[in-house]
Design a protein around this motif. Structure first.
Motif, PDB file in Angstrom:
ATOM      1  N   GLN A  50      41.554  37.374  38.570  1.00 29.57           N
ATOM      2  CA  GLN A  50      41.897  38.672  39.163  1.00 29.57           C
ATOM      3  C   GLN A  50      42.101  38.564  40.669  1.00 29.57           C
ATOM      4  O   GLN A  50      42.981  39.212  41.238  1.00 29.57           O
ATOM      5  CB  GLN A  50      40.783  39.679  38.854  1.00 29.57           C
ATOM      6  CG  GLN A  50      40.697  40.053  37.392  1.00 29.57           C
ATOM      7  CD  GLN A  50      39.495  40.930  37.092  1.00 29.57           C
ATOM      8  OE1 GLN A  50      38.460  40.859  37.762  1.00 29.57           O
ATOM      9  NE2 GLN A  50      39.620  41.780  36.092  1.00 29.57           N
ATOM     10  N   THR A  76      44.762  41.805  41.521  1.00 27.47           N
ATOM     11  CA  THR A  76      44.535  43.012  40.722  1.00 27.47           C
ATOM     12  C   THR A  76      43.117  43.557  40.895  1.00 27.47           C
ATOM     13  O   THR A  76      42.863  44.725  40.624  1.00 27.47           O
ATOM     14  CB  THR A  76      44.787  42.735  39.232  1.00 27.47           C
ATOM     15  OG1 THR A  76      43.961  41.631  38.808  1.00 27.47           O
ATOM     16  CG2 THR A  76      46.249  42.376  38.989  1.00 27.47           C
ATOM     17  N   PRO A 103      40.601  48.609  39.501  1.00 29.09           N
ATOM     18  CA  PRO A 103      41.870  47.930  39.723  1.00 29.09           C
ATOM     19  C   PRO A 103      42.484  48.292  41.075  1.00 29.09           C
ATOM     20  O   PRO A 103      42.261  49.392  41.583  1.00 29.09           O
ATOM     21  CB  PRO A 103      42.741  48.439  38.574  1.00 29.09           C
ATOM     22  CG  PRO A 103      42.200  49.808  38.274  1.00 29.09           C
ATOM     23  CD  PRO A 103      40.720  49.701  38.492  1.00 29.09           C
TER      24      PRO A 103
END
Length: 204
Positions: free
Chosen positions: A65, A70, A90
């Protein structure tokens, strides 16, 4: 603005950095020591409410991530020791340009101002480096300590969301707080890019 990974943010003795494989023993001991402290606030999987991902999966997911931009999941390090975590995700760009913040600290370090500093450092990164417009956080109404952190950061209370997040085995109500880049005083934001942290320092 360009996304940087691995991310390393510092403020004096406080550091935010990615979780590493070699943190395994210290991190698991920290989580175990704080199991009862964190259980009422930790998000859970409704299909498997008592299942926790293995440490290796956490490191792998956080790295994936982080590289993609993100989400950002960083451990809080104080004087070289793990003291908690701060997360952002997010992360949405474009028309929304927003991210959701999360944080927790070791119960032995509660009340030392670590959570507000870590959260402020992450929010400043959102506005100054990622170019986001808004950061929000969802907190269970009874979590007075976490709500005080949001209030110290001058985040606005925006209302109650029924059954927003699955926590501690059930769908729980959460109060939302938010802050936009425009709400940071210009003389603080423009001087250092750390307007939230600078304001927090001045109000101690």
């Amino acid at each position: 603005m360009p996304h940087v990974w691995p991310l390393d943010l510092r403020d004096g003795d406080l550091r935010l950095r990615p979780l590493r494989r070699r943190d395994r023993r210290e991190y698991l001991a920290l989580r175990e020591r704080n199991r009862d402290w964190l259980a009422p606030w930790d998000a859970t999987d409704p299909a498997h409410p008592h299942l926790r991902p293995p440490f290796s999966a956490l490191v792998r997911w956080n790295r994936r991530q982080g590289r993609s931009g993100t989400a950002l999941n960083l451990v809080i390090v104080v004087d070289g020791a793990l003291a908690g975590q701060v997360s952002l995700g997010p992360i949405l760009h474009g028309a929304q340009s927003t991210a959701t913040l999360g944080y927790w600290v070791d119960s032995a370090r509660a009340g030392q101002g670590i959570a507000p500093r870590a959260a402020a450092l992450m929010i400043d990164h959102c506005f100054a480096e990622l170019g986001l417009h808004r950061v929000d956080v969802a907190i269970r109404p009874e979590n007075s300590a976490s709500r005080r952190v949001a209030e110290k950061l001058h985040m606005r209370e925006e209302g109650l969301h029924r059954g927003l997040i699955h926590v501690d085995g059930a769908w729980r109500d959460h109060v939302s707080y938010a802050l936009t880049a425009e709400e940071i005083p210009g003389h603080l934001r423009d001087a250092s890019g750390r307007g939230v942290l600078e304001r927090l320092r001045r109000e101690r």
